[in-house]
Design an enzyme around this catalytic site. Structure first.
Site, mmCIF file in Angstrom:
data_model
loop_
_atom_site.group_PDB
_atom_site.id
_atom_site.type_symbol
_atom_site.label_atom_id
_atom_site.label_comp_id
_atom_site.label_asym_id
_atom_site.label_seq_id
_atom_site.Cartn_x
_atom_site.Cartn_y
_atom_site.Cartn_z
ATOM 1 N N GLU A 46 -25.220 -56.758 -48.024
ATOM 2 C CA GLU A 46 -26.081 -57.947 -47.937
ATOM 3 C C GLU A 46 -27.271 -57.725 -47.015
ATOM 4 O O GLU A 46 -27.728 -58.626 -46.319
ATOM 5 C CB GLU A 46 -25.260 -59.147 -47.459
ATOM 6 C CG GLU A 46 -25.482 -60.412 -48.263
ATOM 7 C CD GLU A 46 -24.764 -60.393 -49.608
ATOM 8 O OE1 GLU A 46 -24.858 -61.375 -50.339
ATOM 9 O OE2 GLU A 46 -24.122 -59.391 -49.935
ATOM 10 N N THR B 163 -20.134 -55.463 -57.626
ATOM 11 C CA THR B 163 -18.798 -56.027 -57.469
ATOM 12 C C THR B 163 -18.505 -56.986 -58.617
ATOM 13 O O THR B 163 -19.376 -57.739 -59.050
ATOM 14 C CB THR B 163 -18.691 -56.766 -56.131
ATOM 15 O OG1 THR B 163 -18.933 -55.843 -55.063
ATOM 16 C CG2 THR B 163 -17.320 -57.385 -55.937
ATOM 17 N N GLY C 171 -32.427 -50.435 -53.159
ATOM 18 C CA GLY C 171 -31.374 -51.224 -52.536
ATOM 19 C C GLY C 171 -31.995 -52.294 -51.657
ATOM 20 O O GLY C 171 -32.182 -53.428 -52.067
ATOM 21 N N GLN D 243 -7.868 -46.597 -31.025
ATOM 22 C CA GLN D 243 -7.654 -45.897 -29.756
ATOM 23 C C GLN D 243 -6.452 -46.463 -29.004
ATOM 24 O O GLN D 243 -5.681 -45.715 -28.393
ATOM 25 C CB GLN D 243 -8.918 -45.996 -28.903
ATOM 26 C CG GLN D 243 -10.101 -45.211 -29.475
ATOM 27 C CD GLN D 243 -11.407 -45.484 -28.736
ATOM 28 O OE1 GLN D 243 -11.707 -46.626 -28.416
ATOM 29 N NE2 GLN D 243 -12.149 -44.429 -28.461
ATOM 30 N N GLY E 176 -3.410 -45.055 -30.406
ATOM 31 C CA GLY E 176 -3.250 -43.617 -30.253
ATOM 32 C C GLY E 176 -3.069 -42.947 -31.611
ATOM 33 O O GLY E 176 -3.717 -43.299 -32.593
ATOM 34 N N TRP F 108 -23.332 -50.299 -57.653
ATOM 35 C CA TRP F 108 -22.571 -50.980 -56.605
ATOM 36 C C TRP F 108 -22.360 -52.459 -56.934
ATOM 37 O O TRP F 108 -22.488 -53.328 -56.070
ATOM 38 C CB TRP F 108 -23.238 -50.826 -55.237
ATOM 39 C CG TRP F 108 -23.285 -49.425 -54.740
ATOM 40 C CD1 TRP F 108 -24.384 -48.632 -54.607
ATOM 41 C CD2 TRP F 108 -22.161 -48.622 -54.341
ATOM 42 N NE1 TRP F 108 -24.035 -47.375 -54.154
ATOM 43 C CE2 TRP F 108 -22.662 -47.340 -53.986
ATOM 44 C CE3 TRP F 108 -20.790 -48.850 -54.259
ATOM 45 C CZ2 TRP F 108 -21.841 -46.314 -53.538
ATOM 46 C CZ3 TRP F 108 -19.971 -47.813 -53.826
ATOM 47 C CH2 TRP F 108 -20.506 -46.575 -53.464
#
Length: 386
Positions: free
Chosen positions: A364, A157, A130, A337, A340, A155
């Protein structure tokens, strides 16, 4: 130093924002959850000429400046980052063809790629290689007027739609390895070229990420990018510079959207009889998010403007990509957060942003690799700060 967009760039951004609000936002959550491919969105992007972002005007493209290029990915990623990925790999591949292709290759491919009649991606990563692209095992052996290509990529695309698919491979056993690497343009339907399976992912949905296999795949010698062997690694690395601007802009889009969602919710949600935005704990999160978003935006535009000036932007793009990616991760979690319990629900956008953000730190080139690139540029004197 001017940090503002030009009038033309502002108008372009407004058109993009209208497109995202009208055609992407209303369907993103439902289509992502169902795994539906966004064919209608892709068709509209083709009509808008967005597949020609990095294609010169003489071949029917937009020949966009890099600030406008970044705006496309920021705005689309705000609506649905996976859709931005469809354009990202395509634009990188078009850039490679436009900068490094022979005249015959440019004339054969670029007009159709610019109009979206053809689409493309790029095949670099392998199951065992990779970050270390020099460790790839895919090989191509010259046989008369063709190369026989064997190997596996992962992988990838746009793999199911790519025509052609540029493939990084080894065309000789030269040491160091990068001197023996080349890029072959593999046309869709070539015998021995198989798209095997779509890889399951946490986020980055809407576009496929596939494993592809090459078994005694005969590729015409005329499809060797640039017409000369041994230049593949150099070609790919030059393209990854603008690829990092693209990923940085996508990360910025995620961070901006997370901040916008949190800001709006903080003004609407009430606790103890008043909006939660009145509480200092929420205010601290909003302030930090806004600061990181704006810092990321300035880094992205700095890198893009340097690229527009004809400079190499290894350091600048690395800084923008690393910082914006981490801003996306921080802001998506902070937005969750602020929301909530609702932030954990698939009925709210922040849950998808939280799943999409981590890829920005990996794609990338990982953020750790970006920091190594930045440090080497500074230590070598090739770049400076201040």
């Amino acid at each position: 130093m001017d940090f503002d967009l030009s009038e033309e760039q502002r108008l372009f951004r407004d058109v993009l924002r209208d497109f995202v609000d009208r055609e992407i936002r209303p369907v993103a959550r439902e289509w992502e959850a169902s795994g539906r491919y966004p064919a209608e969105i892709v068709a509209t992007m083709a009509e808008m000429g967005l597949f020609g972002l990095t294609v010169p005007e003489e071949y029917g493209g937009l020949g966009a400046d890099m600030i406008s290029f970044a705006l496309v990915f920021e705005e689309i990623a705000r609506g649905w980052m996976g859709v931005a990925g469809i354009l990202g790999s395509h634009s990188l591949s078009c850039w490679l063809l436009a900068r490094h292709g022979t005249e015959e290759q440019k004339e054969r491919y670029l007009p159709d790629l610019a109009g979206g009649k053809r689409r493309t991606g790029i095949a670099l990563t392998e199951p065992d290689a990779g970050t270390d692209l020099q460790g790839i095992a895919t090989v191509a052996v010259r046989d008369g007027d063709a190369y026989v290509l064997n190997g596996r990529k992962t992988w990838i695309t746009n793999a199911r739609h790519a025509d052609p698919l540029p493939v990084l491979c080894k065309t000789s056993a030269t040491t160091p390895a990068h001197r023996g690497m080349s890029v072959l343009l593999v046309d869709a339907g070539t015998r021995g070229f198989t798209v095997e399976r779509d890889l399951p992912k946490l986020g980055y949905k809407g576009t496929e990420s596939c494993e592809v296999l090459f078994e005694d795949c005969r590729v015409p010698a005329a499809n060797l990018l640039g017409g000369a062997e041994g230049r593949g690694m150099q070609q790919v690395l030059s393209g990854l510079e603008i690829g990092r601007v693209n990923v940085a802009a996508r990360a910025l889009g995620i961070a901006q959207e997370a901040y916008s969602q949190a800001l709006a919710y903080a003004g609407q949600r009430k606790a103890f009889g008043k909006p939660i935005g009145d509480f200092q704990a929420i205010q601290l999160k909003i302030a930090e998010m806004a600061s990181r978003v704006q810092a990321a935006r300035l880094l992205v535009r700095w890198a893009a403007s340097r690229a527009d000036g004809g400079h190499r932007v290894d350091m600048e793009a690395g800084m923008a990509k690393a910082y914006a990616a981490e801003a996306a991760v921080f802001c998506s979690l902070a937005a969750m957060q602020v929301h909530g319990g609702y932030g954990y629900s698939t009925e709210f956008e922040v849950e998808r942003l939280y799943r999409d953000a981590p890829l920005m730190m990996i794609g990338e080139g990982t953020n750790d690799i970006q920091r190594i690139v930045i440090a080497r540029a500074l230590l070598s004197g090739a770049a400076a700060i201040g």
